[in-house]
Design an enzyme around this catalytic site. Structure first.
Site, PDB file in Angstrom:
ATOM      1  N   TYR A  88       0.794  -1.236   0.000  1.00  0.00           N
ATOM      2  CA  TYR A  88       0.000   0.000   0.000  1.00  0.00           C
ATOM      3  C   TYR A  88       0.820   1.276   0.000  1.00  0.00           C
ATOM      4  O   TYR A  88       0.387   2.284  -0.539  1.00  0.00           O
ATOM      5  CB  TYR A  88      -0.912   0.039   1.242  1.00  0.00           C
ATOM      6  CG  TYR A  88      -2.001  -0.987   1.224  1.00  0.00           C
ATOM      7  CD1 TYR A  88      -1.753  -2.293   1.632  1.00  0.00           C
ATOM      8  CD2 TYR A  88      -3.287  -0.662   0.798  1.00  0.00           C
ATOM      9  CE1 TYR A  88      -2.749  -3.247   1.625  1.00  0.00           C
ATOM     10  CE2 TYR A  88      -4.298  -1.613   0.794  1.00  0.00           C
ATOM     11  CZ  TYR A  88      -4.029  -2.895   1.200  1.00  0.00           C
ATOM     12  OH  TYR A  88      -5.026  -3.833   1.175  1.00  0.00           O
ATOM     13  N   ASN A 160      -6.953   3.886  -3.802  1.00  0.00           N
ATOM     14  CA  ASN A 160      -7.635   2.911  -2.959  1.00  0.00           C
ATOM     15  C   ASN A 160      -8.779   3.608  -2.235  1.00  0.00           C
ATOM     16  O   ASN A 160      -8.535   4.548  -1.461  1.00  0.00           O
ATOM     17  CB  ASN A 160      -6.659   2.332  -1.926  1.00  0.00           C
ATOM     18  CG  ASN A 160      -7.326   1.308  -1.017  1.00  0.00           C
ATOM     19  OD1 ASN A 160      -7.930   0.356  -1.494  1.00  0.00           O
ATOM     20  ND2 ASN A 160      -7.243   1.506   0.294  1.00  0.00           N
ATOM     21  N   GLU A 161     -10.008   3.187  -2.514  1.00  0.00           N
ATOM     22  CA  GLU A 161     -11.178   3.688  -1.792  1.00  0.00           C
ATOM     23  C   GLU A 161     -11.246   5.208  -1.772  1.00  0.00           C
ATOM     24  O   GLU A 161     -11.629   5.802  -0.769  1.00  0.00           O
ATOM     25  CB  GLU A 161     -11.214   3.119  -0.357  1.00  0.00           C
ATOM     26  CG  GLU A 161     -11.221   1.594  -0.321  1.00  0.00           C
ATOM     27  CD  GLU A 161     -11.629   1.012   1.032  1.00  0.00           C
ATOM     28  OE1 GLU A 161     -11.815   1.786   1.980  1.00  0.00           O
ATOM     29  OE2 GLU A 161     -11.784  -0.221   1.107  1.00  0.00           O
ATOM     30  N   GLU A 267      -9.069  -6.720  -1.713  1.00  0.00           N
ATOM     31  CA  GLU A 267      -8.971  -7.159  -0.311  1.00  0.00           C
ATOM     32  C   GLU A 267     -10.163  -8.077  -0.101  1.00  0.00           C
ATOM     33  O   GLU A 267     -11.241  -7.805  -0.624  1.00  0.00           O
ATOM     34  CB  GLU A 267      -9.132  -5.992   0.693  1.00  0.00           C
ATOM     35  CG  GLU A 267      -8.036  -4.964   0.675  1.00  0.00           C
ATOM     36  CD  GLU A 267      -8.303  -3.776   1.633  1.00  0.00           C
ATOM     37  OE1 GLU A 267      -9.326  -3.784   2.370  1.00  0.00           O
ATOM     38  OE2 GLU A 267      -7.483  -2.846   1.640  1.00  0.00           O
ATOM     39  N   TYR A 298      -6.831 -10.052   3.029  1.00  0.00           N
ATOM     40  CA  TYR A 298      -6.365  -9.029   3.955  1.00  0.00           C
ATOM     41  C   TYR A 298      -6.156  -9.708   5.306  1.00  0.00           C
ATOM     42  O   TYR A 298      -7.109 -10.206   5.859  1.00  0.00           O
ATOM     43  CB  TYR A 298      -7.418  -7.916   4.061  1.00  0.00           C
ATOM     44  CG  TYR A 298      -6.896  -6.681   4.737  1.00  0.00           C
ATOM     45  CD1 TYR A 298      -6.175  -5.730   4.033  1.00  0.00           C
ATOM     46  CD2 TYR A 298      -7.116  -6.479   6.096  1.00  0.00           C
ATOM     47  CE1 TYR A 298      -5.675  -4.599   4.657  1.00  0.00           C
ATOM     48  CE2 TYR A 298      -6.617  -5.352   6.726  1.00  0.00           C
ATOM     49  CZ  TYR A 298      -5.904  -4.417   6.002  1.00  0.00           C
ATOM     50  OH  TYR A 298      -5.397  -3.311   6.621  1.00  0.00           O
TER      51      TYR A 298
END
Ligand SMILES: *[C@@H]1O[C@H](CO)[C@@H](O)[C@H](O)[C@H]1NC(C)=O
Ligand SMILES: *[C@@H]1O[C@H](CO)[C@@H](O)[C@H](O)[C@H]1NC(C)=O
Length: 485
Positions: A88, A160-161, A267, A298
């Site tokens: 990440y 991401n998100e 995830e 995850y």
């Protein structure tokens, strides 16, 4: 000018690496494929951010800069059958050569998130326009520079998100496409090969709109701002009472069935109850969900620790957790030959042309005008980031894990090593660096129910858990409703 002898030495060194490295993965419509063999590639992945997703500070290294830890984790992942990790937060100035080479040598690909939680290094979902700056582009391009020469880099996540609620489904989507355009232009100009760029979505009500918005082709834009793949963070299958329909996986397949880009779980792994059953694994990789390209569990280790497969101590020793054994037994039930065989009718699909009619959630963006680049972007793309750190594979000579590792039954794994020389993706059963402690059959879920927290099974566990992920799905499942997205 390079002296001939040095040139020869460099050439010899180069060929020895090339002969033992992984083939790059490329996107063929809805599938990932090995660019040399043509085999389908399905992710058997784990999220890899020891220390936690937000544990990052400038200049302090990252998960791919500690080669001893990478060696330990690669040995354990190789036995598990993992073939992909997602990292990440990376520091583009750190040296990643040893770690990336270790993972390459055991058949593990890497997906890198280009953003970090540090100021100026992410697109702010509350203010996408003002955070889309030349300094931001400089950061994400230097991440590309740091990783573009490694053949086992599977792709980059543009975000991401970023969209995590209806309120930011209006303003953020055009900026996600802008970042993808910029990354793909930078890669086309500066990288030795095409490296796929995609997005990792939050499991919110607009998820199918996010996918539709990002996979469509803008007329005249020549695919440049499109996602090459779509990841979904999904925690909807919880416990041993879930199923294809209770989890809502069937709804995913109804919608993603027509996808023209690879879709996978970026995830997954609901933790209610703990330890996990991982019953979703055989469904995710089974015939009903063949359109999907697998997923990433995850997570490997770090905070929040409830999701960990492995517990890592500060002195570098590690303990396998019950979830590791259960996941291993589920992975071992998969048919590798089915996973790697291509579906030829899935590789001649044309993406839809972007159009407001593709979007169904009210308030979600229907604006397909990709924002202009900040000033200075085009020269940054043409010239590259000056002074950027560019990694490349090195030969892996140390293969013995330098830390003690303990199995779930307490036994120490003696002389744990990696087996190097992989030329294709790792899959379950390919290499065993040790015999698993419990090695349960998995089908009964018995290894999943024998842990310390069996009393939290079911809805009561959902209420008691402080974790957001998956809790909603369990509550929905307890009420007997399908967990709709
Ligand atoms: C490492 O730390 C763990 C946890 O604190 C401890 O149990 C173990 O004995 C330590 N191992 C070594 C080799 O120091
Ligand atoms: C192959 O792909 C096509 C197009 O997506 C799909 O309709 C079909 O069900 C797939 N077949 C198999 C066996 O997965």
């Amino acid at each position: 000018m390079i002296a001939p002898t040095r040139f020869l030495a460099a050439l010899l060194a180069l060929t020895s690496y090339v002969s033992a490295s992984l083939n790059p993965i490329e996107v063929k419509e809805q599938e990932f494929v090995d660019s040399k063999t043509g085999d389908r590639f399905v992710l058997l992945g784990v999220a890899y951010q020891p220390g936690g997703q937000s544990a990052v500070s400038a200049g302090s290294g990252d998960p791919l800069s500690d080669s001893k830890a990478c060696l330990r984790d690669a040995a354990l992942m190789q036995s598990l059958g993992v073939n992909t990790i997602r990292v990440y937060n990376v520091d583009p100035t750190a040296n990643h050569d040893e770690c990336v080479s270790i993972f390459d040598s055991v058949g593990i690909y890497i997906i890198i998130d280009v953003n970090s939680p540090l100021y100026g290094q992410y697109l702010n979902r509350a203010a996408p326009a003002s955070s889309y700056t030349i300094g931001y582009l400089q950061h994400i391009f230097s991440v590309v520079d740091a990783f573009m020469n490694y053949p086992n880099v599977l792709g980059f996540f543009s975000g991401n998100e970023i969209i995590n609620a209806e309120s930011n489904g209006e303003s953020c989507p055009p900026y996600i496409r802008a970042v993808q355009r910029d990354l793909k232009q930078y890669i086309a100009k500066n990288a030795p090969r095409t490296i796929p760029v995609g997005y990792s979505a939050a499991d919110v009500s607009s998820v199918f709109d996010q996918w539709a918005y990002l996979q469509c082709n803008i007329a005249g834009d020549n695919d440049i701002s499109r996602s090459d793949f779509f990841g979904l963070n999904d925690y909807e299958w919880c416990g041993d009472a879930s199923s294809y329909t209770i989890s809502g996986y069937n709804v995913l397949i109804e919608n993603f069935g027509s996808t023209t880009i690879p879709v996978f779980f970026s995830e997954y792994g609901c933790i209610v109850p703990l330890p996990r059953y991982f019953d979703e694994v055989t469904t995710l990789y089974g015939p009903q969900m063949r359109v999907m390209s697998g997923g990433l569990v995850y997570q490997w280790s770090g905070a929040p620790t409830d999701y960990d497969l492995v517990s890592v101590n500060s002195n570098g020793s590690a303990n396998l957790l019950p979830d590791y054994d259960t996941l291993s037994s589920k992975f071992n039930m998969l048919s590798v030959s089915e996973l790697t065989s291509q579906n030829s009718s899935a590789t001649s699909l044309t993406p839809p042309t972007c159009n407001a009619n593709l979007i169904t959630t009210s308030g979600f963006s229907t604006d397909f005008n990709v924002p202009d680049q900040p000033s200075g972007a085009s020269s940054l793309i043409s010239n590259g980031v000056s002074g950027a750190n560019k990694g490349s594979l090195v030969s892996v000579s140390a293969t013995s894990v330098p830390y003690p590792v303990y199995q779930t039954n307490g036994a120490a794994l003696s002389s744990l090593t990696i087996q190097t020389g992989a030329t294709a993706a790792n899959y379950p059963g390919a290499v065993k660096n040790f015999a698993s402690a419990s090695g349960g059959s998995g089908s009964s879920g018995s290894s999943g129910s024998s842990g310390s927290s069996s009393s939290s099974h079911g809805a009561a566990g959902a209420a008691a858990t402080p974790f957001v992920k998956g809790a909603g799905a369990v509550a929905a499942a307890a009420l007997g409703v399908v967990a709709l997205l």
